[in-house]
Design an enzyme around this catalytic site. Structure first.
Site, PDB file in Angstrom:
ATOM      1  N   ASP A  50       7.357 -11.842  -0.051  1.00  0.00           N
ATOM      2  CA  ASP A  50       7.429 -10.450   0.381  1.00  0.00           C
ATOM      3  C   ASP A  50       6.057  -9.908   0.773  1.00  0.00           C
ATOM      4  O   ASP A  50       5.937  -9.102   1.698  1.00  0.00           O
ATOM      5  CB  ASP A  50       8.032  -9.593  -0.734  1.00  0.00           C
ATOM      6  CG  ASP A  50       9.528  -9.837  -0.905  1.00  0.00           C
ATOM      7  OD1 ASP A  50      10.108 -10.551  -0.063  1.00  0.00           O
ATOM      8  OD2 ASP A  50      10.100  -9.314  -1.877  1.00  0.00           O
ATOM      9  N   GLY A  51       5.013 -10.356   0.070  1.00  0.00           N
ATOM     10  CA  GLY A  51       3.659  -9.914   0.412  1.00  0.00           C
ATOM     11  C   GLY A  51       3.259 -10.315   1.821  1.00  0.00           C
ATOM     12  O   GLY A  51       2.572  -9.563   2.525  1.00  0.00           O
ATOM     13  N   ARG A  55       2.202  -7.641   4.798  1.00  0.00           N
ATOM     14  CA  ARG A  55       0.977  -7.727   5.604  1.00  0.00           C
ATOM     15  C   ARG A  55       1.305  -7.869   7.089  1.00  0.00           C
ATOM     16  O   ARG A  55       0.655  -7.266   7.940  1.00  0.00           O
ATOM     17  CB  ARG A  55       0.122  -8.909   5.128  1.00  0.00           C
ATOM     18  CG  ARG A  55      -0.513  -8.691   3.757  1.00  0.00           C
ATOM     19  CD  ARG A  55      -1.485  -9.797   3.409  1.00  0.00           C
ATOM     20  NE  ARG A  55      -0.822 -11.068   3.204  1.00  0.00           N
ATOM     21  CZ  ARG A  55      -0.314 -11.464   2.033  1.00  0.00           C
ATOM     22  NH1 ARG A  55      -0.374 -10.670   0.974  1.00  0.00           N
ATOM     23  NH2 ARG A  55       0.261 -12.658   1.917  1.00  0.00           N
ATOM     24  N   GLU A 121       5.660   1.159  -0.179  1.00  0.00           N
ATOM     25  CA  GLU A 121       5.326   2.340  -0.951  1.00  0.00           C
ATOM     26  C   GLU A 121       3.884   2.788  -0.766  1.00  0.00           C
ATOM     27  O   GLU A 121       3.010   2.012  -0.360  1.00  0.00           O
ATOM     28  CB  GLU A 121       5.583   2.124  -2.442  1.00  0.00           C
ATOM     29  CG  GLU A 121       4.565   1.283  -3.179  1.00  0.00           C
ATOM     30  CD  GLU A 121       4.793  -0.201  -3.136  1.00  0.00           C
ATOM     31  OE1 GLU A 121       3.850  -0.902  -2.691  1.00  0.00           O
ATOM     32  OE2 GLU A 121       5.861  -0.679  -3.534  1.00  0.00           O
ATOM     33  N   ASP A 151      -0.266   9.111 -14.876  1.00  0.00           N
ATOM     34  CA  ASP A 151      -1.286   8.152 -14.435  1.00  0.00           C
ATOM     35  C   ASP A 151      -1.266   7.976 -12.923  1.00  0.00           C
ATOM     36  O   ASP A 151      -2.231   7.503 -12.334  1.00  0.00           O
ATOM     37  CB  ASP A 151      -1.056   6.780 -15.096  1.00  0.00           C
ATOM     38  CG  ASP A 151      -1.501   6.759 -16.550  1.00  0.00           C
ATOM     39  OD1 ASP A 151      -2.120   7.741 -17.006  1.00  0.00           O
ATOM     40  OD2 ASP A 151      -1.234   5.751 -17.238  1.00  0.00           O
ATOM     41  N   ALA A 163      10.666  -2.730  -5.575  1.00  0.00           N
ATOM     42  CA  ALA A 163       9.346  -3.301  -5.829  1.00  0.00           C
ATOM     43  C   ALA A 163       8.688  -2.571  -7.009  1.00  0.00           C
ATOM     44  O   ALA A 163       9.266  -2.476  -8.081  1.00  0.00           O
ATOM     45  CB  ALA A 163       8.501  -3.226  -4.551  1.00  0.00           C
ATOM     46  N   SER A 167       9.954  -1.395 -11.161  1.00  0.00           N
ATOM     47  CA  SER A 167       9.309  -1.801 -12.415  1.00  0.00           C
ATOM     48  C   SER A 167       8.820  -0.596 -13.207  1.00  0.00           C
ATOM     49  O   SER A 167       8.627  -0.686 -14.424  1.00  0.00           O
ATOM     50  CB  SER A 167       8.143  -2.754 -12.130  1.00  0.00           C
ATOM     51  OG  SER A 167       7.085  -2.078 -11.476  1.00  0.00           O
TER      52      SER A 167
END
Length: 265
Positions: A50-51, A55, A121, A151, A163, A167
């Site tokens: 997926d990365g 990109r 995102e 945070d 993604a 989590s």
């Protein structure tokens, strides 16, 4: 017909598949151009995880209506849905007009006089060395939504809902829905929960004037932000067109990748 291939050069399997596909396209008399010439191409094959697709998306959106074959040579593969054994049958169907296309919407973030399209995102987070929570004010065009004490905050597309947002406790949103997902990171107030907004909204984010943080886009682009800066986010007019393998079912993908219904204990 003209195509291009983008692959993860750090993965030996992706390198091997690239060589195999080059031979395959040569036999088909299909011209393959470098990714730097993607605007000439009718389709692109992305090989990796997926990365790799995230990109590659920054190059892919330069050509309107280009079809994307995302081949999984990584681990999980929520976006790279075509398995290695499925690629050639899927492409053969594509050649004869049996095409199943799923369009994925992108967000566009505007800050520092720069516009960037986003597939997964945007994350607003505190500085790495800081222990102080952020005050992130989020407003729609005509009303305030929330002042998050946390945070950080994830602003995700439906594609990105599986993604980082997932989590962090965010919901799964079907890819064909036009929506924006807001998921706070470790909120100070436990009643502050994720929310799904209409994709027709345009939202404005800002920090308190005395605060500094960072913005991370699709896990790749990272820049500092301060309280004097506003970040505008809305839907882009660009889309990613994913070619899907025959028999593909999104609920099946969720069962397979997330092990829904499996006895994990």
């Amino acid at each position: 017909m003209i195509g291009t291939i983008i692959y993860n050069e750090d993965k030996s399997l992706a390198v091997k598949l690239n060589e195999e596909y080059l031979d395959y396209f040569s036999e088909k008399k299909i011209e393959i151009v470098p990714s730097s010439e993607i605007e000439r191409a009718d389709f692109v094959v992305v090989i990796g995880g997926d990365g790799t697709l995230l990109r590659a998306s920054k190059k892919i959106i330069k050509k309107k209506n280009i079809d994307v074959f995302a081949v999984n040579a990584g681990a999980l593969g929520f976006l790279t849905e075509i398995q290695m054994a499925e690629f050639k049958p899927t492409f053969e169907n594509y050649l004869v007009g049996k095409r199943k296309i799923e369009e994925r919407g992108l967000l566009q973030v505007y800050f520092k006089e720069e516009k960037i399209d986003v597939l997964n995102e945007i994350v607003i987070s505190k500085e790495k060395a800081s222990s102080k929570i952020l005050n992130i004010c989020v407003s729609a065009e005509k009303s305030m939504i929330c002042s998050y004490k946390a945070d950080g905050l994830i602003v995700a597309t439906p594609t990105g809902s599986t993604a980082y947002s997932l989590s962090a406790g965010g919901p799964i949103v079907m890819p064909r829905i036009k929506a924006i997902v807001l998921t706070p990171l470790a909120p100070h107030n436990l009643t502050t929960r994720p929310i799904i907004l209409s994709g027709d909204e345009k939202i404005i984010l800002s920090l308190n004037k005395d605060q500094k943080g960072c913005i991370i886009i699709d896990g790749e682009i990272e820049k500092e932000i301060s309280g004097e800066e506003e970040i505008s986010i809305g839907y882009s007019d660009k889309k990613i067109r994913l070619v899907l393998p025959e028999g593909r079912d999104y609920y099946g993908i969720l069962r397979d990748k997330l092990k829904w219904g499996d006895n994990l204990c």
